[in-house]
Design a protein around this motif. Structure first.
Motif, short mmCIF file in Angstrom:
data_model
loop_
_atom_site.label_atom_id
_atom_site.label_comp_id
_atom_site.label_asym_id
_atom_site.label_seq_id
_atom_site.Cartn_x
_atom_site.Cartn_y
_atom_site.Cartn_z
N GLY A 6 0.78 -1.23 0.00
CA GLY A 6 0.00 0.00 0.00
C GLY A 6 0.81 1.28 0.00
O GLY A 6 0.25 2.37 0.20
N ALA A 7 2.13 1.19 -0.23
CA ALA A 7 2.97 2.39 -0.23
C ALA A 7 2.57 3.32 -1.37
O ALA A 7 2.13 2.87 -2.44
CB ALA A 7 4.44 1.99 -0.37
N ASP A 8 2.74 4.63 -1.16
CA ASP A 8 2.45 5.58 -2.22
C ASP A 8 3.72 5.83 -3.04
O ASP A 8 4.80 5.27 -2.75
CB ASP A 8 1.87 6.88 -1.67
N THR A 9 3.61 6.67 -4.05
CA THR A 9 4.72 6.89 -4.97
C THR A 9 5.96 7.41 -4.26
O THR A 9 7.08 6.92 -4.48
CB THR A 9 4.30 7.87 -6.08
N ASP A 10 5.79 8.39 -3.38
CA ASP A 10 6.94 8.97 -2.69
C ASP A 10 7.63 7.96 -1.79
O ASP A 10 8.86 7.96 -1.67
CB ASP A 10 6.51 10.19 -1.86
N GLU A 11 6.86 7.09 -1.15
CA GLU A 11 7.46 6.07 -0.28
C GLU A 11 8.29 5.08 -1.09
O GLU A 11 9.39 4.68 -0.67
CB GLU A 11 6.36 5.35 0.49
N VAL A 12 7.78 4.67 -2.25
CA VAL A 12 8.52 3.72 -3.07
C VAL A 12 9.81 4.37 -3.59
O VAL A 12 10.89 3.78 -3.50
CB VAL A 12 7.66 3.22 -4.24
N VAL A 13 9.68 5.58 -4.12
CA VAL A 13 10.85 6.28 -4.65
C VAL A 13 11.87 6.56 -3.54
O VAL A 13 13.09 6.45 -3.75
CB VAL A 13 10.43 7.59 -5.35
N GLY A 14 11.41 6.90 -2.38
CA GLY A 14 12.31 7.19 -1.27
C GLY A 14 13.11 5.99 -0.82
O GLY A 14 14.21 6.14 -0.26
N ALA A 15 12.60 4.79 -1.07
CA ALA A 15 13.24 3.57 -0.56
C ALA A 15 14.57 3.27 -1.23
O ALA A 15 15.38 2.52 -0.67
CB ALA A 15 12.29 2.38 -0.73
N TRP A 16 14.81 3.83 -2.41
CA TRP A 16 16.07 3.51 -3.09
C TRP A 16 17.08 4.66 -3.07
O TRP A 16 18.15 4.55 -3.66
CB TRP A 16 15.82 3.07 -4.53
N GLN A 17 16.81 5.73 -2.39
CA GLN A 17 17.65 6.91 -2.50
C GLN A 17 19.07 6.70 -1.97
O GLN A 17 20.03 7.25 -2.52
CB GLN A 17 16.99 8.10 -1.79
N ALA A 18 19.25 5.93 -0.92
CA ALA A 18 20.60 5.71 -0.38
C ALA A 18 21.47 4.96 -1.39
O ALA A 18 22.63 5.32 -1.63
CB ALA A 18 20.53 4.96 0.94
N ASP A 19 20.91 3.91 -1.99
CA ASP A 19 21.65 3.15 -3.01
C ASP A 19 21.95 4.02 -4.22
O ASP A 19 23.04 3.95 -4.80
CB ASP A 19 20.85 1.93 -3.45
N LEU A 20 20.98 4.83 -4.61
CA LEU A 20 21.17 5.70 -5.77
C LEU A 20 22.26 6.73 -5.52
O LEU A 20 23.09 7.00 -6.40
CB LEU A 20 19.85 6.38 -6.12
N LYS A 21 22.30 7.28 -4.32
CA LYS A 21 23.35 8.25 -3.98
C LYS A 21 24.72 7.62 -4.09
O LYS A 21 25.67 8.22 -4.63
CB LYS A 21 23.12 8.79 -2.58
#
Length: 425
Positions: free
Chosen positions: A397-412
């Motif tokens: 049930g996560a929203d768009t921002d929650e899903v996108v936020g989940a990968w930010q550390a790896d992306l950085k």
């Protein structure tokens, strides 16, 4: 994430080879990338790696028996194919062609190739690289008799577009076979501004993602070759790159002055490439990703979907894009010959548009607005996104921002490594 950056010296001096293989530009206005002299008159135009190689008299290939990994995108600015050009030039000893997915002439659909044959136009043997890697691919290079393998294929900018993994596999195989490897650079058609999206977990490595890079990598093929050689290949290949001039990281394909040749049957336009790194995720669902229409990856839908999906997607307020209620009947692939409902993406501000965020937003709203939504039973979505994270978050049930936020550390972390291999400003 699994990235462990080696020293650039361990990559076989690849960055130094860039300068060594790049011939001088013609006199005139300084090139906006390198500061070197540029074209004398007219609109700025990108000069590809092949153009610069030819202008230098093919010096890096002197005395070498050459094989080329290419497809229909390997063209000159006047739309001649580089194989025809090189075959007719006595300065090049071109003895073989290697075709990726879809084949050298591009006739095969997704998941197919053209096999082994002799090219009717040139008489050259054409070898199939698709789904070959490691020692079997090295044996193909050995059997062909080449000394140097040249790579010139137009990429689309997404991790799951297989040509960059053909590049990777061919580099690895060339190292095993003791061959030189030369990459002729071409533009990233959707710019090289930033890396976007989740980074692959190696546990999910396949031919749509061998190593931990971002879903939209924001790199050219020469930059990726340097990254692969410096970070991932167990035995780096003897690599040279011939870079472009005139290309800026902010350039979309239509500003390059180069002809667009569809790199695969379902990548007909640069606009397709613009959305592809996000909407290709629908391959991992029971919805059509638009294959079998004239707008693949811009049209998405399924039987039973009505205007509520477009309304929900527009309500997200995603920058740079609007979603139109759309109905279509695919001529092949999912829902062949049946009318389905869904959306068409209309990108009105490509500078602001984030294709990966848009793809996630569409997955989230499709699941919420259509009761028939389902993932493919083989969880192909996990291969495309590079882990189970996106699927499990959306299911929870996560929203768009929650899903996108989940990968930010790896992306950085990936962005920091990526930066070391960028050739252009």
């Amino acid at each position: 994430m699994g990235l462990s950056r080696r020293s650039l010296l361990a990559a076989g001096g690849a960055l130094g080879a860039v300068a060594a293989t790049a011939p001088p530009a013609t006199a005139g206005t300084p090139d906006r990338e390198t500061g070197a002299p540029g074209r004398e008159t007219g609109r700025r135009r990108v000069r590809t790696g092949f153009e610069r190689l030819a202008a230098d008299g093919y010096a890096p290939l002197d005395g070498q028996r050459v094989g080329v990994v290419t497809n229909p995108t390997g063209v000159t600015p006047d739309a001649r194919h580089l194989v025809d050009v090189m075959h007719a030039d006595e300065r090049v000893d071109l003895i073989a062609v290697f075709g990726p997915e879809h084949g050298f002439r591009g006739t095969a659909q997704a998941g197919g190739s053209e096999g082994r044959y002799d090219d009717p136009a040139t008489g050259l043997p054409v070898y199939d690289t698709y789904l070959k890697s490691g020692r079997p691919l090295a044996d193909v290079f050995t059997a062909s008799g080449v000394d140097t393998v040249v790579f010139d294929v137009q990429d689309a900018g997404a991790r799951f577009y297989t040509y960059i993994w053909t590049l990777y596999d061919c580099m690895e195989a060339a190292a095993l076979a003791g061959k030189r490897f030369v990459v002729l650079d071409r533009p990233n058609p959707v710019t090289g501004r930033a890396a976007l999206g989740p980074v692959l977990d190696r546990a999910f490595a396949t031919f749509v993602g061998r190593e931990p890079i971002a879903q939209a990598h924001g790199m050219t093929v020469a930059e990726l070759a340097l990254l692969f050689n410096g970070e991932f290949l167990a035995a780096p290949v003897a690599l040279e790159t011939v870079r472009m001039t005139g290309w800026r990281r902010t350039d979309f394909f239509d500003s390059t002055g180069l002809p667009w040749v569809p790199p695969s049957p379902n990548m007909p336009t640069p606009e397709t490439a613009l959305v592809y790194s996000g909407t290709c995720l629908f391959e991992g669902t029971n919805l059509s990703e638009g294959r079998g229409t004239t707008r693949p990856f811009e049209l998405l839908g399924a039987e039973g979907i009505d205007r509520r999906w477009a309304e929900a997607a527009n309500a997200l307020g995603l920058p740079g894009v609007r979603f139109r209620e759309a109905y279509f009947a695919p001529t092949f692939s999912k829902f062949q010959g049946r009318t389905v409902g869904g959306v068409q993406l209309h990108v009105h501000d490509r500078e602001a548009f984030d294709p990966v965020r848009a793809g996630i937003g569409l997955l989230v709203t499709a699941r919420r607005s259509w009761s028939g939504f389902a993932w493919r039973p083989d969880h192909w979505i996990d291969r495309l996104t590079g882990s189970t994270r996106v699927r499990t978050l959306i299911d929870a049930g996560a929203d768009t921002d929650e899903v996108v936020g989940a990968w930010q550390a790896d992306l950085k972390a990936f962005r920091a490594v990526r930066k070391e291999y960028l050739l252009y400003r």
